[in-house]
Design an enzyme around this catalytic site. Structure first.
Site, short mmCIF file in Angstrom:
data_model
loop_
_atom_site.label_atom_id
_atom_site.label_comp_id
_atom_site.label_asym_id
_atom_site.label_seq_id
_atom_site.Cartn_x
_atom_site.Cartn_y
_atom_site.Cartn_z
N CYS A 14 59.30 -62.38 58.05
CA CYS A 14 58.72 -63.10 59.19
C CYS A 14 59.31 -62.57 60.50
O CYS A 14 59.02 -61.44 60.89
CB CYS A 14 58.93 -64.60 59.00
SG CYS A 14 57.91 -65.59 60.09
N HIS B 242 57.03 -65.94 53.36
CA HIS B 242 58.45 -66.28 53.11
C HIS B 242 58.73 -66.36 51.62
O HIS B 242 58.61 -67.45 51.03
CB HIS B 242 58.78 -67.62 53.74
CG HIS B 242 58.92 -67.58 55.23
ND1 HIS B 242 60.14 -67.48 55.86
CD2 HIS B 242 57.99 -67.60 56.21
CE1 HIS B 242 59.95 -67.45 57.18
NE2 HIS B 242 58.66 -67.52 57.42
N GLU C 117 61.51 -66.53 50.15
CA GLU C 117 62.63 -67.44 49.84
C GLU C 117 62.15 -68.89 49.74
O GLU C 117 62.86 -69.73 49.17
CB GLU C 117 63.73 -67.30 50.90
CG GLU C 117 63.54 -68.08 52.20
CD GLU C 117 62.57 -67.42 53.18
OE1 GLU C 117 61.91 -66.44 52.80
OE2 GLU C 117 62.46 -67.89 54.34
#
Lengths: 228, 81, 732
Positions: free
Chosen positions: A87, A195, A197
């Protein structure tokens, strides 16, 4: 030995703890690195996390590329070390010239936080080796400036080289060639707007992000074996 | 000498400008027909010390290359006063 | 000291009696600076002068409550050693004047409140109220408020995980922008107390400018009129990057044990923490104005003392730690200076150079504000309103009525709004926007909290006591639908002008309702906020108490969602439906254009039983989904469960419109696997909850028995209603 991951903390970063937690869960050794440092500790993978480094004032990533640590990050990349920008981290890598192109405002002129479906179009990279080509991934996006742009000529060569590694199956932001994640020509620097994660836990909706993060750890491990 | 500089940063030609397009769509609804080619950029003002106007311009151009604009998607114009 | 003539007090919003009280307390005329300080600290917004006598009666004690009202935020222990801070605030007036910055700085303020307890802010909820969307100015306000929340909340890295958006005529010129924040105590609970004479006061964060001079107090303590838009200069501009740095620096200070206590600078500027922190600690403080970092050099002392510039905190620090504190702030790129010293005097002394320009007892500012017992009287119009019919005639076309209600922006999907908010940061969002309650797994320990905000202005307009009880009950029910146990509330009380007896009556009744419901449900009040003067040109909003309920879910993985889980599951309705509960309903408003009658009747014993049933149903894994019928009644609740999962359903009986659209409280639409139906019935019976088999999950239609629509059509209506109405603004 487990892979050593360094997560860079810029003032204004906000996904650094999430990155640490998700890499931790995959068995990596995670260290936080302050943007004001000039040297990197001994790490296999450098992660530039999401957020709003330096407030994203002027342009996203424009000020962060001048953070003292960035010279060391560039040197790490030049030496073949792995660099992952997620990002805002992706935006910084583009501003720093470590990845081609730039990220413009989403076509809808709105910030978008939503689940997206991605397709792995090159599974032969350090960031996607746990997947197979064509694999669909469910990973959320969270950005205002995710509309990737690059000039025609560069795009052509990137496509030929397989540097458009991840594509949206339904383009949420106007990104050129539906690109969601791209790599440099040597495939050791990778940036993506989604994302991973945030997608490492079924309770939160998906585990597909672990394929991306885990790929880097596998790559480091196989590198280590090759070295022995 | 102290110089005032104005930097106009604009999206490069050929780069889609959704902000401009949105405004272009909105204006006819307000009764402003015949409006076209709207582009939205930003203006940066600054003051700097330099020996002369040429040096001032040189320095501001360098700032643009390095920080104030992103050459991948933006063009800029510098005015020194 | 320079003396001042009394004329300015009126401009500052003080009454003659209040001015005299100040004179009496000081034994002399106040100086300019002192008067300005009193005017903000004694404003309605800061002193709660109209509400205090009533708020006293609210229940505030509970086994989990570590800190109750009166501090920066309430603090609740959710598991041994794990505590969270929880608070709601309003930023209604600034958001009407300048919607983007008003909404943005509203977030900044509540986040600093949470931070001042030593907690890391990890979740925001935004209850919003706007006028109807056919008005261009309203569409502008909606877009800007949402954009302001998105721009600020996302940038500071605090996810927005829930909230509401309601559209009603009464909010057209008084939009409500409330914001609730949850924080988790990372290291130790902080208290906003200036202990220890000799300790230093360190002001850190942004510089002090003229922005927002008297902002909260001026804007939030008077009605609006045509000149309100000219008050724009007093609206603060937010700087989310500074706020993010303030969060990180403050938490590092707490972690390293470098601060004795701190408090944010919000309404009232530095006058607020300087007087409140010392007053609570029984100390005093000397403030050196020349040491405060100013944005504009020529600021008057009174401006410096009441400036509401954003993103600032005042920390009390032991002399030996000052250097380390300044270093931490420098590391985070924040300006920090020692601007004051804690004293034993009990007084707040302000110096400019050697000149003492203010010298007042800290308590006088912080604690001794006026307390009003405002006159209140039940207005006669309420009787006429309650006996009027809510338009209960059957609709000509049930399917059409269903789609009209589904299309109402109060009911339809708010995805357009919440997709603009980061709602996933911190990897805790087990359930996010669109759920009955957000379920947030905490960063430490395997425990989650369920959070919701609820408040139905229409019900409160028809009967403020019942409406407030219904709001508490609905909030508790929403939390329970996820499987969590409702534990505590924070509340934001949005009302009109308290100097009017009917508005004051609404307020008194609503507070009584909240108190009764909270006592019955065992959910004490941990704090909140009162926003009066939500009136424009003499027209008040509906009384709108917003309840922010927090529940505890011991096992995050046991969380139950509102969406159906599997084809073939049995749909059951828990709780009783009364055909008479159409007063103030969405159906009556949308289909018949009426807001009248009495709000639905509430039995808190039945509510408590339902809550127990839902909790146990979730914990035992029996429930596959749970969703409470509220706006739009049973039809909308069942439809929403289908929409959330993209599964159709078929009801097994035909009901008439008074059952389908009834908004009876204390109900939930639940599903379970067919083989466990009997078990679920047993559970309901044990809890004394009526449970009726209603239908089956499956198919590609929403089949209500008496009518049916295609799932695709319902989805299209639900998802597109709000963006389509807002899109009108793109073409202006």
């Amino acid at each position: 030995m487990s892979a050593r991951v360094g997560v860079i903390l810029f003032p204004g970063s906000n996904c650094e703890l999430d990155c640490r937690r998700s890499f931790d869960a995959l068995g990596a050794e995670v260290e936080m690195i302050w943007h004001g440092d000039v040297a990197l500790p001994d790490v296999d993978l450098v992660v530039l996390p999401g957020g709003f480094a330096h407030g994203d004032y002027l342009r996203t990533g424009a000020l962060a590329r001048f953070s003292p640590i960035m010279d060391a990050v560039a040197a790490h990349a030049a030496g073949g070390g792995l660099v992952l920008g997620i990002c805002n981290g992706f935006q910084i890598l583009c501003e720093a010239g470590l990845l081609p192109g730039a990220l413009k405002k989403n076509v809808g002129l709105k910030f978008l936080c939503k689940w997206t479906e991605l397709r792995v179009d090159n599974a032969d990279t350090p960031f996607t080796n746990r997947a197979h080509a064509g694999r669909r991934l469910r990973i959320p996006i969270n950005h205002f400036e995710g509309n990737w742009y690059v000039d025609d000529e560069t795009l052509r060569s990137m496509k030929e080289n397989g540097q458009i590694v991840l594509r949206y199956t339904s383009n949420p932001n106007g990104s050129l060639d539906d690109a969601a994640g791209i790599s440099n020509a040597t495939f050791n620097v990778f940036g993506l707007m989604p994302h991973p994660e945030r997608a490492c836990d079924l309770l939160l909706g998906s585990e597909d992000g672990a394929l991306i993060l885990g790929s880097t750890l596998d790559h480091v491990a196989s590198d280590a074996r090759a070295a022995v | 000498m102290r110089y005032a500089a104005v930097v106009d940063v604009m999206p490069k030609e050929g780069i889609a400008d959704p902000q401009g397009q949105t405004i272009e769509k909105a204006l006819p609804a307000l009764g402003y027909g015949g409006v076209a080619e709207i582009r939205v950029g930003k203006r940066i003002e600054l003051q700097l010390e330099a020996a002369g106007p040429d040096e001032a311009r040189e320095r501001v151009l360098e700032m643009c290359e390095r920080l104030l604009a992103n050459p991948v998607i933006e063009v800029y114009e510098v005015t020194i006063r | 000291m320079t003396r001042t003539d009394p004329a300015p007090y009126r401009a500052l919003g003080l009454t003659e009696e209040e001015f005299e009280a100040i004179e009496h307390r000081l034994g002399r005329e106040p100086t300019h600076t002192e008067l300005a300080m009193f005017s903000v600290m004694w404003s309605e917004h800061c002193s709660y002068k109209s509400s205090r006598v009533h708020l006293r009666n609210l229940p505030t004690d509970g086994p989990e409550i570590l800190v109750g009202p009166g501090e920066g935020a309430g603090v609740i222990e959710v598991a041994p050693g794990i505590a969270v801070a929880w608070k709601i605030e309003s930023h209604n007036h600034p958001s009407f004047v300048e919607p983007f910055n008003g909404a943005a700085t509203g977030i900044g303020g509540i986040v600093r409140d949470i931070l001042s307890m030593g907690a890391r802010p990890i979740a925001l909820l935004d209850p919003l109220r706007f006028g109807p969307l056919d008005d261009a100015r309203t569409r502008y306000i909606v877009e800007e408020v949402v954009h302001g929340i998105s721009a600020y909340g996302n940038s500071i890295g605090v996810p927005t995980v829930g909230g509401e958006a309601v559209f009603e005529e009464c909010y057209a010129e008084n939009p409500l922008v409330n914001v609730a924040c949850l924080g988790v105590i990372e290291d130790r609970l902080m208290h906003g107390r200036a202990e220890g004479p000799g300790n230093a006061g360190v002001l850190f964060g942004s510089s002090t400018g003229r922005d927002g001079i008297g902002g909260a107090s001026v804007l939030a303590s008077a009605e609006f009129d045509e000149t309100s838009l000219e008050k724009r200069p007093s609206v603060q501009v937010g700087d989310p990057f500074s706020e993010k740095l303030l969060i990180e620096a403050s938490l590092e200070l707490v972690r390293r044990g470098l601060v004795v206590g701190f408090q944010d600078l919000g309404a009232g500027g530095i006058s607020c923490p300087a007087s409140e922190m010392t007053s609570k600690a029984g100390t005093g403080m000397k403030v050196w104005l020349d040491r405060i970092h100013l944005r504009e050099a020529d600021m008057e002392p009174f401006e410096v003392m009441i400036s509401e510039s954003q993103e600032r905190m005042l920390a009390v620090v032991e002399p030996d730690d000052v250097e380390a504190v300044l270093d931490v702030c420098a590391k985070w790129g924040l300006e920090a200076r020692v601007v004051s010293e804690v004293t034993k005097s009990g007084r707040l002394e302000v110096l400019k150079g050697d000149e003492l320009i203010a010298d007042v007892p800290a308590e006088a500012l912080a604690e001794e504000g006026p307390v009003y017992e405002r006159r209140f009287e039940r207005p006669s119009w309420i009787d006429e309103l309650q006996v009027a019919t809510s338009g209960d005639d059957p609709p000509e076309d049930l399917a059409g009525a269903f789609l009209s209600v589904l299309r109402s922006p109060n009911v339809s999907s708010k995805r357009w709004i919440w997709e603009q908010y980061d709602h996933m940061l911190f990897l805790g969002t087990v359930q996010g926007p669109g759920a009955d309650a957000a379920v947030i797994r905490l960063p430490k320990g395997d425990v989650a909290v369920a959070l919701t905000t609820d408040g139905n202005g229409r019900y409160c307009y028809l009967d403020p006591y019942e409406g407030a009880r219904l709001a508490v009950a609905e909030a508790a029910r929403n939390v329970a639908c996820t499987g969590a146990r409702p534990v505590a509330i924070t509340n934001c009380l949005n009302f009109g002008n308290p100097e009017k007896s009917d508005v004051m009556w609404q307020f008194v009744e609503a507070v009584r309702g909240i108190g009764d419901a909270c006592s019955a449900l065992g959910t004490p009040v941990t704090g909140g906020n009162v926003s009066f003067y939500n009136e424009t040109k003499g027209r008040a909003i509906y009384p709108t108490p917003i309840i922010g309920m927090l529940g505890i879910l011991e096992r995050p993985s046991a969380s139950v969602g509102l969406g159906f889980r599997s084809e073939g599951d049995v749909i059951m309705t828990a709780g009783a439906t009364s055909p008479d509960d159409l007063g103030g309903s969405e159906y009556a408003k949308v289909v018949n254009g009426v807001v009248a009658g009495k709000p639905p009747g509430l039995d808190l014993d039945a509510e408590r039983a339902l809550i127990g049933f839902l909790q146990e149903g979730a914990a035992s894994g029996l429930l596959h989904s749970a969703h409470d019928p509220s706006l739009g009644g049973l039809v909308i609740a069942i439809a929403e469960s289908g929409l959330a999962s993209d599964l159709g359903f078929e009801l097994e009986a035909s009901f008439d419109h008074r059952i389908l659209f009834s908004e009876s409280p204390s109900r939930a639409v639940v599903t379970c696997a067919p083989e466990r139906e009997v078990e679920l019935e047993g559970l309901a019976e044990r809890h004394g909850v009526p449970l009726a088999r209603t239908g089956l999950v499956g198919g590609d239609r929403f089949d209500f028995g008496s009518f049916s629509v295609a799932k695709t059509e319902a989805t299209d209506v639900f998802e597109n209603a709000l963006p389509e109405r807002l899109a009108a603004s793109m073409s202006l």
